[in-house]
Design a protein around this motif. Structure first.
Motif, PDB file in Angstrom:
ATOM      1  N   GLU A   1       0.836  -1.198   0.000  1.00 28.42           N
ATOM      2  CA  GLU A   1       0.000   0.000   0.000  1.00 28.42           C
ATOM      3  C   GLU A   1       0.870   1.248   0.000  1.00 28.42           C
ATOM      4  O   GLU A   1       0.576   2.232  -0.703  1.00 28.42           O
ATOM      5  CB  GLU A   1      -0.928  -0.001   1.219  1.00 28.42           C
ATOM      6  CG  GLU A   1      -1.875   1.188   1.254  1.00 28.42           C
ATOM      7  CD  GLU A   1      -2.784   1.203   2.468  1.00 28.42           C
ATOM      8  OE1 GLU A   1      -3.543   2.179   2.606  1.00 28.42           O
ATOM      9  OE2 GLU A   1      -2.723   0.265   3.273  1.00 28.42           O
TER      10      GLU A   1
ATOM     11  N   GLU B   1       2.167   1.906  -3.505  1.00 35.22           N
ATOM     12  CA  GLU B   1       1.151   2.515  -4.377  1.00 35.22           C
ATOM     13  C   GLU B   1       1.027   4.009  -4.113  1.00 35.22           C
ATOM     14  O   GLU B   1       0.934   4.808  -5.052  1.00 35.22           O
ATOM     15  CB  GLU B   1      -0.200   1.828  -4.161  1.00 35.22           C
ATOM     16  CG  GLU B   1      -0.370   0.531  -4.918  1.00 35.22           C
ATOM     17  CD  GLU B   1      -1.814   0.293  -5.318  1.00 35.22           C
ATOM     18  OE1 GLU B   1      -2.720   0.836  -4.660  1.00 35.22           O
ATOM     19  OE2 GLU B   1      -2.035  -0.416  -6.316  1.00 35.22           O
ATOM     20  N   LYS B   2       1.027   4.383  -2.845  1.00 33.54           N
ATOM     21  CA  LYS B   2       0.936   5.796  -2.502  1.00 33.54           C
ATOM     22  C   LYS B   2       2.195   6.541  -2.935  1.00 33.54           C
ATOM     23  O   LYS B   2       2.120   7.691  -3.395  1.00 33.54           O
ATOM     24  CB  LYS B   2       0.704   5.962  -0.999  1.00 33.54           C
ATOM     25  CG  LYS B   2      -0.674   5.508  -0.525  1.00 33.54           C
ATOM     26  CD  LYS B   2      -0.858   5.738   0.956  1.00 33.54           C
ATOM     27  CE  LYS B   2      -2.218   5.251   1.434  1.00 33.54           C
ATOM     28  NZ  LYS B   2      -3.329   6.041   0.869  1.00 33.54           N
ATOM     29  N   ARG B   3       3.353   5.909  -2.795  1.00 34.59           N
ATOM     30  CA  ARG B   3       4.609   6.554  -3.210  1.00 34.59           C
ATOM     31  C   ARG B   3       4.587   6.850  -4.707  1.00 34.59           C
ATOM     32  O   ARG B   3       4.976   7.934  -5.146  1.00 34.59           O
ATOM     33  CB  ARG B   3       5.806   5.668  -2.865  1.00 34.59           C
ATOM     34  CG  ARG B   3       7.157   6.337  -3.162  1.00 34.59           C
ATOM     35  CD  ARG B   3       8.285   5.337  -3.197  1.00 34.59           C
ATOM     36  NE  ARG B   3       8.135   4.409  -4.323  1.00 34.59           N
ATOM     37  CZ  ARG B   3       8.452   4.700  -5.579  1.00 34.59           C
ATOM     38  NH1 ARG B   3       8.903   5.906  -5.908  1.00 34.59           N
ATOM     39  NH2 ARG B   3       8.289   3.796  -6.530  1.00 34.59           N
ATOM     40  N   LYS B   4       4.128   5.884  -5.498  1.00 31.50           N
ATOM     41  CA  LYS B   4       4.043   6.095  -6.947  1.00 31.50           C
ATOM     42  C   LYS B   4       3.076   7.224  -7.275  1.00 31.50           C
ATOM     43  O   LYS B   4       3.342   8.033  -8.173  1.00 31.50           O
ATOM     44  CB  LYS B   4       3.606   4.799  -7.635  1.00 31.50           C
ATOM     45  CG  LYS B   4       4.654   3.703  -7.625  1.00 31.50           C
ATOM     46  CD  LYS B   4       4.123   2.448  -8.297  1.00 31.50           C
ATOM     47  CE  LYS B   4       5.157   1.334  -8.305  1.00 31.50           C
ATOM     48  NZ  LYS B   4       4.632   0.088  -8.910  1.00 31.50           N
ATOM     49  N   HIS B   5       1.968   7.278  -6.542  1.00 30.68           N
ATOM     50  CA  HIS B   5       0.979   8.309  -6.822  1.00 30.68           C
ATOM     51  C   HIS B   5       1.527   9.701  -6.514  1.00 30.68           C
ATOM     52  O   HIS B   5       1.450  10.605  -7.365  1.00 30.68           O
ATOM     53  CB  HIS B   5      -0.290   8.059  -6.017  1.00 30.68           C
ATOM     54  CG  HIS B   5      -1.328   9.122  -6.187  1.00 30.68           C
ATOM     55  ND1 HIS B   5      -1.904   9.430  -7.397  1.00 30.68           N
ATOM     56  CD2 HIS B   5      -1.881   9.988  -5.278  1.00 30.68           C
ATOM     57  CE1 HIS B   5      -2.767  10.413  -7.265  1.00 30.68           C
ATOM     58  NE2 HIS B   5      -2.773  10.776  -5.981  1.00 30.68           N
ATOM     59  N   VAL B   6       2.068   9.887  -5.314  1.00 26.04           N
ATOM     60  CA  VAL B   6       2.573  11.220  -4.966  1.00 26.04           C
ATOM     61  C   VAL B   6       3.768  11.592  -5.841  1.00 26.04           C
ATOM     62  O   VAL B   6       3.982  12.771  -6.155  1.00 26.04           O
ATOM     63  CB  VAL B   6       2.932  11.323  -3.463  1.00 26.04           C
ATOM     64  CG1 VAL B   6       1.706  11.117  -2.602  1.00 26.04           C
ATOM     65  CG2 VAL B   6       4.035  10.345  -3.079  1.00 26.04           C
TER      66      VAL B   6
ATOM     67  N   SER C   1       4.052  10.966  -8.922  1.00 26.22           N
ATOM     68  CA  SER C   1       3.579  11.320 -10.261  1.00 26.22           C
ATOM     69  C   SER C   1       3.025  12.743 -10.329  1.00 26.22           C
ATOM     70  O   SER C   1       2.728  13.246 -11.415  1.00 26.22           O
ATOM     71  CB  SER C   1       2.481  10.336 -10.710  1.00 26.22           C
ATOM     72  OG  SER C   1       1.282  10.530  -9.954  1.00 26.22           O
ATOM     73  N   LEU C   2       2.879  13.396  -9.178  1.00 31.00           N
ATOM     74  CA  LEU C   2       2.272  14.723  -9.129  1.00 31.00           C
ATOM     75  C   LEU C   2       3.314  15.827  -9.265  1.00 31.00           C
ATOM     76  O   LEU C   2       4.449  15.687  -8.784  1.00 31.00           O
ATOM     77  CB  LEU C   2       1.520  14.898  -7.806  1.00 31.00           C
ATOM     78  CG  LEU C   2       0.426  13.873  -7.491  1.00 31.00           C
ATOM     79  CD1 LEU C   2      -0.139  14.128  -6.100  1.00 31.00           C
ATOM     80  CD2 LEU C   2      -0.685  13.911  -8.534  1.00 31.00           C
TER      81      LEU C   2
ATOM     82  N   LEU D   1      -2.889  18.156  -2.654  1.00 30.60           N
ATOM     83  CA  LEU D   1      -3.232  16.869  -2.051  1.00 30.60           C
ATOM     84  C   LEU D   1      -2.915  16.856  -0.562  1.00 30.60           C
ATOM     85  O   LEU D   1      -3.748  16.471   0.266  1.00 30.60           O
ATOM     86  CB  LEU D   1      -2.480  15.748  -2.757  1.00 30.60           C
ATOM     87  CG  LEU D   1      -2.585  14.353  -2.110  1.00 30.60           C
ATOM     88  CD1 LEU D   1      -3.997  13.808  -2.281  1.00 30.60           C
ATOM     89  CD2 LEU D   1      -1.566  13.398  -2.710  1.00 30.60           C
TER      90      LEU D   1
ATOM     91  N   ASN E   1     -10.197  -1.962  -0.998  1.00 35.25           N
ATOM     92  CA  ASN E   1     -10.269  -1.237  -2.271  1.00 35.25           C
ATOM     93  C   ASN E   1     -11.040  -2.017  -3.329  1.00 35.25           C
ATOM     94  O   ASN E   1     -11.625  -1.424  -4.238  1.00 35.25           O
ATOM     95  CB  ASN E   1      -8.862  -0.926  -2.781  1.00 35.25           C
ATOM     96  CG  ASN E   1      -8.133   0.082  -1.907  1.00 35.25           C
ATOM     97  OD1 ASN E   1      -8.752   0.805  -1.129  1.00 35.25           O
ATOM     98  ND2 ASN E   1      -6.819   0.129  -2.021  1.00 35.25           N
TER      99      ASN E   1
END
Length: 206
Positions: free
Chosen positions: A23, A26-31, A33-34, A42, A140
């Motif tokens: 988990e 996944e959050k690391r990849k999301h942040v 990408s911003l 965010l 999820n």
């Protein structure tokens, strides 16, 4: 609560010993990408809730996964929102207060209750509990509902720990999630937070 403040990630102290690293990733990849503006929006929209301890130290009471993801992504700052100020309490009184409010979770990566000393000094030291990741991915996938119950996902992790063998690859993890969704609606899970009661047919239905 106070107005959100900007804070260094390394200043955040956990109140739990583990996270689910899948988990976190996944959050690391999301942040990651911003862009800077989107990341600020965010983080400011969902500040990390903390409680103040002695010397004004910020102890996290939620969003440990986000804090670890920011740390792993080399993002040095976040926003925090202080929900309680216990800075005048002694160390013993502080821990009594967070325990009473169910804000602390000193369980290791095998789900075993340990002494408070198992909790690391910073978020970079949080250990991986793979079943905590499984619980998040099942949620999820719609297996159960998100709930404000403290450490709800850890309760689901404990439920799955004795029912689903640990996986060795992504294919096995996908199968574990599918099994987790199935088990989430079983009678054994009905006392867990966020349990979704299955639709029952009426007695008049064929």
């Amino acid at each position: 609560m106070t107005k959100p403040i900007k804070i260094e990630i390394q200043q955040l102290r956990p109140l739990q010993a583990t996270v689910g690293m899948l988990e976190v990733e996944e959050k690391r990849k999301h942040v990651g990408s911003l862009d800077g503006k989107a990341l600020k929006q965010l983080l400011s929209a969902a500040p990390i809730p903390t409680v103040l301890g002695k010397c004004g130290e910020h102890y996290i009471i939620d969003h440990h996964h986000l804090a670890r993801a920011l740390s792993d992504g080399a993002i040095s700052q976040a926003y925090a929102e202080v929900v309680e100020d216990f800075s005048t309490l002694s160390e013993t009184q502080f821990w009594d207060a967070v325990i009473e409010r169910r804000w602390v979770h000193p369980y290791d990566e095998r789900g075993i209750l340990r002494a408070l000393s198992i909790i690391p000094e910073d978020v970079a030291g949080l250990a991986d509990d793979p079943y905590r990741s499984l619980a998040a991915f099942v949620r999820n996938a719609g297996g159960y509902m998100k709930t404000p119950e403290p450490f709800a996902e850890f309760q689901w992790a404990a439920f799955y720990r004795t029912r689903i063998p640990v996986w060795a690859n992504s294919l096995q993890f996908k199968a574990a999630v599918e099994q987790g969704v199935y088990l989430a609606s079983s009678p054994d899970a009905r006392t867990l937070p966020g349990f979704k009661r299955p639709n029952r047919k009426s007695c008049n239905e064929a």
